[in-house]
Scaffold this motif. Structure first.
Motif, mmCIF file in Angstrom:
data_model
loop_
_atom_site.group_PDB
_atom_site.id
_atom_site.type_symbol
_atom_site.label_atom_id
_atom_site.label_comp_id
_atom_site.label_asym_id
_atom_site.label_seq_id
_atom_site.Cartn_x
_atom_site.Cartn_y
_atom_site.Cartn_z
ATOM 1 N N THR A 52 0.834 -1.207 0.000
ATOM 2 C CA THR A 52 0.000 0.000 0.000
ATOM 3 C C THR A 52 0.865 1.251 0.000
ATOM 4 O O THR A 52 0.574 2.211 -0.717
ATOM 5 C CB THR A 52 -0.925 -0.006 1.233
ATOM 6 O OG1 THR A 52 -1.726 -1.184 1.203
ATOM 7 C CG2 THR A 52 -1.813 1.215 1.255
ATOM 8 N N LEU A 53 1.926 1.256 0.796
ATOM 9 C CA LEU A 53 2.825 2.410 0.847
ATOM 10 C C LEU A 53 3.524 2.641 -0.489
ATOM 11 O O LEU A 53 3.865 3.768 -0.830
ATOM 12 C CB LEU A 53 3.870 2.223 1.948
ATOM 13 C CG LEU A 53 3.362 2.276 3.377
ATOM 14 C CD1 LEU A 53 4.495 1.986 4.349
ATOM 15 C CD2 LEU A 53 2.739 3.622 3.686
ATOM 16 N N GLN A 54 3.737 1.566 -1.245
ATOM 17 C CA GLN A 54 4.406 1.673 -2.538
ATOM 18 C C GLN A 54 3.402 1.770 -3.685
ATOM 19 O O GLN A 54 3.744 1.551 -4.838
ATOM 20 C CB GLN A 54 5.327 0.476 -2.751
ATOM 21 C CG GLN A 54 6.442 0.408 -1.739
ATOM 22 C CD GLN A 54 7.171 -0.921 -1.751
ATOM 23 O OE1 GLN A 54 6.738 -1.888 -2.364
ATOM 24 N NE2 GLN A 54 8.290 -0.962 -1.052
ATOM 25 N N GLY A 55 2.158 2.129 -3.367
ATOM 26 C CA GLY A 55 1.101 2.203 -4.362
ATOM 27 C C GLY A 55 1.316 3.283 -5.411
ATOM 28 O O GLY A 55 0.671 3.262 -6.456
ATOM 29 N N ASP A 56 2.229 4.222 -5.165
ATOM 30 C CA ASP A 56 2.485 5.277 -6.145
ATOM 31 C C ASP A 56 3.358 4.794 -7.299
ATOM 32 O O ASP A 56 3.540 5.495 -8.283
ATOM 33 C CB ASP A 56 3.141 6.485 -5.476
ATOM 34 C CG ASP A 56 4.491 6.163 -4.851
ATOM 35 O OD1 ASP A 56 4.743 4.975 -4.562
ATOM 36 O OD2 ASP A 56 5.285 7.096 -4.639
ATOM 37 N N LEU A 57 3.882 3.588 -7.214
ATOM 38 C CA LEU A 57 4.694 3.024 -8.283
ATOM 39 C C LEU A 57 3.797 2.707 -9.474
ATOM 40 O O LEU A 57 2.789 2.015 -9.330
ATOM 41 C CB LEU A 57 5.377 1.744 -7.773
ATOM 42 C CG LEU A 57 6.544 1.222 -8.570
ATOM 43 C CD1 LEU A 57 7.715 2.204 -8.501
ATOM 44 C CD2 LEU A 57 6.988 -0.115 -8.013
ATOM 45 N N PRO A 58 4.111 3.223 -10.671
ATOM 46 C CA PRO A 58 3.250 2.968 -11.831
ATOM 47 C C PRO A 58 3.224 1.490 -12.203
ATOM 48 O O PRO A 58 4.074 0.710 -11.775
ATOM 49 C CB PRO A 58 3.887 3.791 -12.948
ATOM 50 C CG PRO A 58 5.113 4.407 -12.410
ATOM 51 C CD PRO A 58 5.251 4.047 -10.977
ATOM 52 N N ALA A 59 2.249 1.121 -13.013
ATOM 53 C CA ALA A 59 2.127 -0.272 -13.475
ATOM 54 C C ALA A 59 3.382 -0.658 -14.250
ATOM 55 O O ALA A 59 4.015 0.173 -14.905
ATOM 56 C CB ALA A 59 0.891 -0.421 -14.351
ATOM 57 N N LEU A 60 3.726 -1.922 -14.172
ATOM 58 C CA LEU A 60 4.926 -2.405 -14.848
ATOM 59 C C LEU A 60 4.705 -2.471 -16.350
ATOM 60 O O LEU A 60 3.637 -2.882 -16.812
ATOM 61 C CB LEU A 60 5.296 -3.793 -14.321
ATOM 62 C CG LEU A 60 5.656 -3.868 -12.847
ATOM 63 C CD1 LEU A 60 5.840 -5.317 -12.414
ATOM 64 C CD2 LEU A 60 6.918 -3.077 -12.574
ATOM 65 N N PRO A 61 5.717 -2.092 -17.135
ATOM 66 C CA PRO A 61 5.567 -2.164 -18.595
ATOM 67 C C PRO A 61 5.573 -3.621 -19.068
ATOM 68 O O PRO A 61 6.141 -4.493 -18.412
ATOM 69 C CB PRO A 61 6.792 -1.408 -19.123
ATOM 70 C CG PRO A 61 7.765 -1.363 -18.001
ATOM 71 C CD PRO A 61 6.983 -1.506 -16.732
ATOM 72 N N THR A 62 4.927 -3.858 -20.183
ATOM 73 C CA THR A 62 4.915 -5.194 -20.787
ATOM 74 C C THR A 62 5.770 -5.179 -22.044
ATOM 75 O O THR A 62 6.051 -4.123 -22.608
ATOM 76 C CB THR A 62 3.485 -5.637 -21.144
ATOM 77 O OG1 THR A 62 2.918 -4.669 -22.029
ATOM 78 C CG2 THR A 62 2.630 -5.763 -19.891
ATOM 79 N N ALA A 63 6.168 -6.342 -22.466
ATOM 80 C CA ALA A 63 7.047 -6.471 -23.633
ATOM 81 C C ALA A 63 6.319 -6.018 -24.898
ATOM 82 O O ALA A 63 5.129 -6.267 -25.058
ATOM 83 C CB ALA A 63 7.511 -7.910 -23.779
ATOM 84 N N PRO A 64 7.039 -5.361 -25.808
ATOM 85 C CA PRO A 64 6.419 -4.961 -27.070
ATOM 86 C C PRO A 64 6.118 -6.191 -27.931
ATOM 87 O O PRO A 64 6.675 -7.267 -27.714
ATOM 88 C CB PRO A 64 7.484 -4.070 -27.718
ATOM 89 C CG PRO A 64 8.771 -4.452 -27.075
ATOM 90 C CD PRO A 64 8.428 -4.936 -25.698
ATOM 91 N N ASP A 65 5.237 -6.007 -28.901
ATOM 92 C CA ASP A 65 4.884 -7.125 -29.777
ATOM 93 C C ASP A 65 6.078 -7.615 -30.583
ATOM 94 O O ASP A 65 6.214 -8.805 -30.836
ATOM 95 C CB ASP A 65 3.744 -6.711 -30.720
ATOM 96 C CG ASP A 65 2.457 -6.448 -29.959
ATOM 97 O OD1 ASP A 65 2.283 -7.043 -28.878
ATOM 98 O OD2 ASP A 65 1.637 -5.641 -30.442
#
Length: 191
Positions: A52-65
């Motif tokens: 919860t404290l680290q909730g400001d971390l954006p979503a992880l990127p996914t591999a490009p096609d």
């Protein structure tokens, strides 16, 4: 005629075995079980609170096609991620704290981290900052140089991710190749 007195004395000296107090024993076992359950629950709540404290971390990127051809590949273990430079400050948000098997693939686009049973993520080449050999990361300490640590930028945070190959001799090649890619990217970006 035999004497009865010695037989009575022998019988009087014998004591019966002590009876186990089952109520007290069961009470201690149940109490210990409840204590262990409480400690486990508190640890789990602490893990969730850290997320919860680290909730400001954006979503992880996914591999490009189309990530391009693989330069290097490695199978091994993912040991977790920490705040860069603070090897005990584990990051648990978005599943980065979950240890797992890992398949790493390095392409011209970046580092693809595939983790069976955990969230996969991708580190674009522009986000890579450094690769080095180290001896530990939150909760895992190995021999000197036994861990491949990749530093990368995610949002406004620098993250160290620790990997251990099934074949530790591969680590040096990974460090050299990653650092060459990082230097090349920085040189091209400066133009």
């Amino acid at each position: 005629m035999t004497s009865v007195a010695p037989v009575i004395l022998l019988a009087a000296e014998k004591e019966s075995a002590e009876v186990t107090d089952w109520a007290a024993r069961v009470g201690w076992v149940v109490g210990l079980g409840l204590f262990v359950a409480l400690v486990y629950w508190l640890m789990r709540e602490g893990w969730k609170w850290r997320g919860t404290l680290q909730g400001d971390l954006p979503a992880l990127p996914t591999a490009p096609d189309e990530p391009g051809a693989a330069k290097l590949g490695m199978s091994g273990r993912y040991h977790g991620s920490t705040t860069a430079g603070q090897w005990l400050d584990r990051i648990v948000a978005h599943g980065l704290g979950t240890r797992s098997r890992v398949e790493l693939t390095l392409t011209d686009a970046g580092l693809d981290v595939v983790r069976p049973g955990a969230a996969d993520f991708f580190v674009p080449v522009a986000a890579l900052r450094e690769a080095r050999l180290d001896k530990g990361i939150a909760g895992k300490v190995l021999t000197e140089g036994g861990l491949l640590v990749v530093t990368w930028a995610h949002g406004d945070k620098l993250i160290d991710s620790g990997f251990r190959s099934d074949h530790a001799a591969e680590h040096n090649e990974w460090v050299d190749t990653l650092n060459d890619m990082i230097n090349k990217t920085e040189t091209e970006g400066a133009r």
